[in-house]
Design an enzyme around this catalytic site. Structure first.
Site, mmCIF file in Angstrom:
data_model
loop_
_atom_site.group_PDB
_atom_site.id
_atom_site.type_symbol
_atom_site.label_atom_id
_atom_site.label_comp_id
_atom_site.label_asym_id
_atom_site.label_seq_id
_atom_site.Cartn_x
_atom_site.Cartn_y
_atom_site.Cartn_z
ATOM 1 N N ASP A 52 26.989 -4.335 45.534
ATOM 2 C CA ASP A 52 25.307 -3.794 45.502
ATOM 3 C C ASP A 52 25.028 -4.665 43.789
ATOM 4 O O ASP A 52 25.850 -4.525 43.198
ATOM 5 C CB ASP A 52 25.310 -2.620 45.618
ATOM 6 C CG ASP A 52 23.183 -2.234 45.764
ATOM 7 O OD1 ASP A 52 22.909 -3.480 46.093
ATOM 8 O OD2 ASP A 52 23.397 -0.967 46.097
ATOM 9 N N ARG A 65 16.838 -14.073 42.750
ATOM 10 C CA ARG A 65 17.957 -12.978 43.001
ATOM 11 C C ARG A 65 18.729 -13.946 43.611
ATOM 12 O O ARG A 65 20.167 -13.032 43.873
ATOM 13 C CB ARG A 65 17.516 -12.160 44.268
ATOM 14 C CG ARG A 65 16.156 -11.594 43.963
ATOM 15 C CD ARG A 65 15.637 -10.401 44.609
ATOM 16 N NE ARG A 65 16.456 -10.164 45.714
ATOM 17 C CZ ARG A 65 16.693 -8.826 45.474
ATOM 18 N NH1 ARG A 65 16.903 -8.009 44.674
ATOM 19 N NH2 ARG A 65 17.685 -8.334 46.657
ATOM 20 N N HIS A 69 23.210 -13.114 43.651
ATOM 21 C CA HIS A 69 24.786 -13.598 44.492
ATOM 22 C C HIS A 69 26.038 -14.787 44.664
ATOM 23 O O HIS A 69 26.487 -14.253 45.149
ATOM 24 C CB HIS A 69 23.645 -14.015 46.467
ATOM 25 C CG HIS A 69 22.461 -13.063 46.494
ATOM 26 N ND1 HIS A 69 23.004 -11.493 46.751
ATOM 27 C CD2 HIS A 69 21.378 -13.120 46.521
ATOM 28 C CE1 HIS A 69 21.967 -10.558 47.153
ATOM 29 N NE2 HIS A 69 20.933 -11.776 47.347
ATOM 30 N N SER A 97 24.258 -6.432 56.115
ATOM 31 C CA SER A 97 24.137 -5.438 56.212
ATOM 32 C C SER A 97 22.223 -5.921 58.167
ATOM 33 O O SER A 97 22.511 -7.184 57.940
ATOM 34 C CB SER A 97 23.186 -4.104 56.036
ATOM 35 O OG SER A 97 22.244 -4.425 55.532
ATOM 36 N N GLU A 99 20.043 -4.624 58.266
ATOM 37 C CA GLU A 99 19.369 -4.310 57.343
ATOM 38 C C GLU A 99 18.377 -5.378 56.220
ATOM 39 O O GLU A 99 16.974 -5.511 56.634
ATOM 40 C CB GLU A 99 19.165 -3.347 56.110
ATOM 41 C CG GLU A 99 19.176 -1.789 57.482
ATOM 42 C CD GLU A 99 17.957 -1.307 58.049
ATOM 43 O OE1 GLU A 99 17.234 -1.267 57.767
ATOM 44 O OE2 GLU A 99 17.924 -0.692 59.111
ATOM 45 N N ASN A 100 19.561 -6.490 55.955
ATOM 46 C CA ASN A 100 19.401 -7.377 54.640
ATOM 47 C C ASN A 100 18.566 -8.819 55.730
ATOM 48 O O ASN A 100 17.933 -9.957 54.918
ATOM 49 C CB ASN A 100 20.334 -7.957 54.764
ATOM 50 C CG ASN A 100 21.291 -6.878 53.716
ATOM 51 O OD1 ASN A 100 22.413 -6.734 53.415
ATOM 52 N ND2 ASN A 100 20.679 -6.168 52.645
ATOM 53 N N TRP A 101 18.301 -8.162 56.986
ATOM 54 C CA TRP A 101 17.409 -9.411 57.857
ATOM 55 C C TRP A 101 15.786 -9.224 57.443
ATOM 56 O O TRP A 101 15.358 -10.372 58.072
ATOM 57 C CB TRP A 101 17.700 -9.051 59.485
ATOM 58 C CG TRP A 101 18.503 -10.041 59.607
ATOM 59 C CD1 TRP A 101 19.211 -9.231 60.647
ATOM 60 C CD2 TRP A 101 19.471 -11.476 59.933
ATOM 61 N NE1 TRP A 101 21.179 -10.121 60.663
ATOM 62 C CE2 TRP A 101 20.505 -11.160 60.519
ATOM 63 C CE3 TRP A 101 18.766 -12.367 59.926
ATOM 64 C CZ2 TRP A 101 20.715 -12.691 61.021
ATOM 65 C CZ3 TRP A 101 19.557 -13.702 59.120
ATOM 66 C CH2 TRP A 101 20.178 -13.896 60.236
ATOM 67 N N ARG A 103 15.117 -9.453 54.111
ATOM 68 C CA ARG A 103 14.509 -9.848 53.160
ATOM 69 C C ARG A 103 13.684 -11.208 53.274
ATOM 70 O O ARG A 103 14.044 -11.835 54.558
ATOM 71 C CB ARG A 103 16.275 -10.278 52.350
ATOM 72 C CG ARG A 103 16.399 -8.975 51.912
ATOM 73 C CD ARG A 103 17.335 -8.729 51.218
ATOM 74 N NE ARG A 103 18.282 -7.995 50.838
ATOM 75 C CZ ARG A 103 19.228 -7.573 49.687
ATOM 76 N NH1 ARG A 103 19.394 -8.684 48.998
ATOM 77 N NH2 ARG A 103 19.280 -5.988 49.193
ATOM 78 N N ARG A 218 24.974 6.129 47.585
ATOM 79 C CA ARG A 218 24.855 6.543 48.938
ATOM 80 C C ARG A 218 25.800 5.747 49.834
ATOM 81 O O ARG A 218 26.172 4.090 49.539
ATOM 82 C CB ARG A 218 23.365 6.530 49.663
ATOM 83 C CG ARG A 218 22.679 5.180 48.965
ATOM 84 C CD ARG A 218 21.422 4.973 49.453
ATOM 85 N NE ARG A 218 20.105 3.620 49.256
ATOM 86 C CZ ARG A 218 20.089 3.730 47.942
ATOM 87 N NH1 ARG A 218 19.606 4.978 47.653
ATOM 88 N NH2 ARG A 218 19.479 2.690 47.641
ATOM 89 N N GLU A 231 38.222 7.872 50.239
ATOM 90 C CA GLU A 231 37.197 8.951 48.815
ATOM 91 C C GLU A 231 36.269 7.761 48.883
ATOM 92 O O GLU A 231 36.679 6.519 48.644
ATOM 93 C CB GLU A 231 38.588 8.508 47.716
ATOM 94 C CG GLU A 231 39.653 9.481 47.792
ATOM 95 C CD GLU A 231 39.462 10.895 47.619
ATOM 96 O OE1 GLU A 231 38.765 11.313 47.046
ATOM 97 O OE2 GLU A 231 39.812 11.494 48.426
HETATM 98 C C1 FPP Z 1 23.560 -6.325 47.514
HETATM 99 O O1 FPP Z 1 23.366 -6.712 46.539
HETATM 100 C C2 FPP Z 1 24.676 -8.232 47.749
HETATM 101 C C3 FPP Z 1 24.450 -8.773 49.142
HETATM 102 C C4 FPP Z 1 22.965 -8.424 50.194
HETATM 103 C C5 FPP Z 1 24.962 -10.362 49.397
HETATM 104 C C6 FPP Z 1 26.622 -9.995 48.777
HETATM 105 C C7 FPP Z 1 26.804 -11.433 49.583
HETATM 106 C C8 FPP Z 1 27.694 -11.840 48.671
HETATM 107 C C9 FPP Z 1 28.057 -11.573 47.156
HETATM 108 C C10 FPP Z 1 28.195 -13.069 49.347
HETATM 109 C C11 FPP Z 1 29.654 -12.663 49.739
HETATM 110 C C12 FPP Z 1 30.331 -14.015 50.092
HETATM 111 C C13 FPP Z 1 32.132 -12.738 51.102
HETATM 112 C C14 FPP Z 1 32.788 -14.019 51.358
HETATM 113 C C15 FPP Z 1 32.399 -11.975 51.210
HETATM 114 P P1 FPP Z 1 21.498 -7.000 46.472
HETATM 115 O O2 FPP Z 1 20.731 -8.117 46.754
HETATM 116 O O3 FPP Z 1 21.139 -5.538 47.401
HETATM 117 O O4 FPP Z 1 20.961 -6.051 45.101
HETATM 118 P P2 FPP Z 1 20.006 -5.437 44.784
HETATM 119 O O5 FPP Z 1 20.295 -3.961 45.521
HETATM 120 O O6 FPP Z 1 19.499 -5.679 43.366
HETATM 121 O O7 FPP Z 1 18.646 -6.166 45.296
#
Ligand code: FPP
Length: 265
Positions: A52, A65, A69, A97, A99-101, A103, A218, A231
């Site tokens: 996160d 943003r 990533h 997740s 929920e991420n849809w 975005r 959470r 844990e």
């Molecule tokens: C959460 O941060 C992160 C994500 C929703 C995407 C994470 C995915 C990657 C780093 C790619 C991973 C690749 C592999 C192959 C496993 P956020 O955007 O929710 O951060 P915020 O809470 O600051 O908005």
């Protein structure tokens, strides 16, 4: 002993040549643990990560943003090597997740593109670097190009020992409903054994340690069934800054925990 020292020096030179500082740190951490701590620092068999803070990391730096990533995907391999070299067998990463849809499409497309590129790279690693890769989540909404790659990788990496699970289009509650529906469909008793056989990914031990970055405390529907006895470790560090050194802090903290599973000790 001399052979080992030469090997360490070669690794340091190669890592510096290729400017892979984090990979170097993961190897050093392995040797530090093995020879100085004499394997005293126990790495959990299964570590799961809620990655996160990517968006906030980028916004703080006046970047888009999506850059967060991208930077969040850079540390992945060093974290993976550090855990596997030090004895972990399973790693789960919460990459997307259900929920991420919600975005913007531009951001979700970008996340899937990063995952595609990262998986493609990982699938090309040679023998001793390779691991089994599995996806945990719904598959019907994943972009076609990525789904094709996933199917291929899951098949090709099947014989490898160490396992990486990527939670993709995942929701713990949906996974529980999915398992319930399968039990009903197959007319099976709702026992714990039967139930776990129908989770998205079967035959994987529950996570011993779940690490969440960025200060949120959470679970966000992550491994809802599986985290009963895990844990939990929360850190304020945002995912792109979560290096091997930060991982080691989490592992040291994990080593202070007493896991009693309801028993007295
Ligand atoms: C959460 O941060 C992160 C994500 C929703 C995407 C994470 C995915 C990657 C780093 C790619 C991973 C690749 C592999 C192959 C496993 P956020 O955007 O929710 O951060 P915020 O809470 O600051 O908005």
């Amino acid at each position: 002993m001399i052979k080992k020292i030469i090997m360490i020096i070669i690794i340091i030179i190669v890592c510096f040549l290729y400017k892979i500082k984090n990979t170097l740190t993961s190897y050093l951490s392995f040797y530090f643990n093995k020879y100085l701590l004499k394997d005293k620092l126990k790495y959990p068999k299964h570590v799961a990560f809620i990655m996160d803070g990517n968006g906030r990391w980028a916004t703080e730096k006046n970047m888009n943003r999506t850059h967060g990533h991208l930077m969040g995907s850079v540390n992945l391999l060093s974290i993976i090597y550090c855990c596997f070299l030090n004895g972990s067998d399973y790693l789960t990463f919460y990459a997307f997740s259900e929920e991420n849809w919600k975005r913007p499409k531009k951001e979700t497309d970008y996340i899937f593109e990063i995952i595609y590129k990262k998986l493609k790279f990982m699938s090309k690693l040679k023998e001793d670097m390779s691991f089994k890769i599995m996806i945990q989540g719904r598959r019907d909404r994943i972009p076609n190009k990525l789904l094709k790659l996933i199917n291929l990788i899951e098949k090709n990496t099947q014989p490898n020992n160490k396992t990486i699970i990527i939670a993709l289009d995942y929701s713990g509650r949906s996974e529980i409903l999915h398992a319930c529906k399968q039990l009903l469909k197959n007319n099976l008793e709702p026992t714990i054994n039967n139930f776990t056989n129908y989770l998205y990914v079967a035959n994987v031990p529950d996570p011993d340690l779940i690490i969440r970055t960025s200060g949120e405390k959470r679970m966000s529907d992550f491994l809802t069934w599986q985290h009963s006895y895990s844990e939990l470790y929360f850190t304020d560090v945002k995912w792109p800054d979560f290096t091997v050194q930060e991982l080691e802090k989490a592992i040291i903290n994990y080593n202070t925990r007493q896991r009693r599973y309801g028993d007295i000790k």
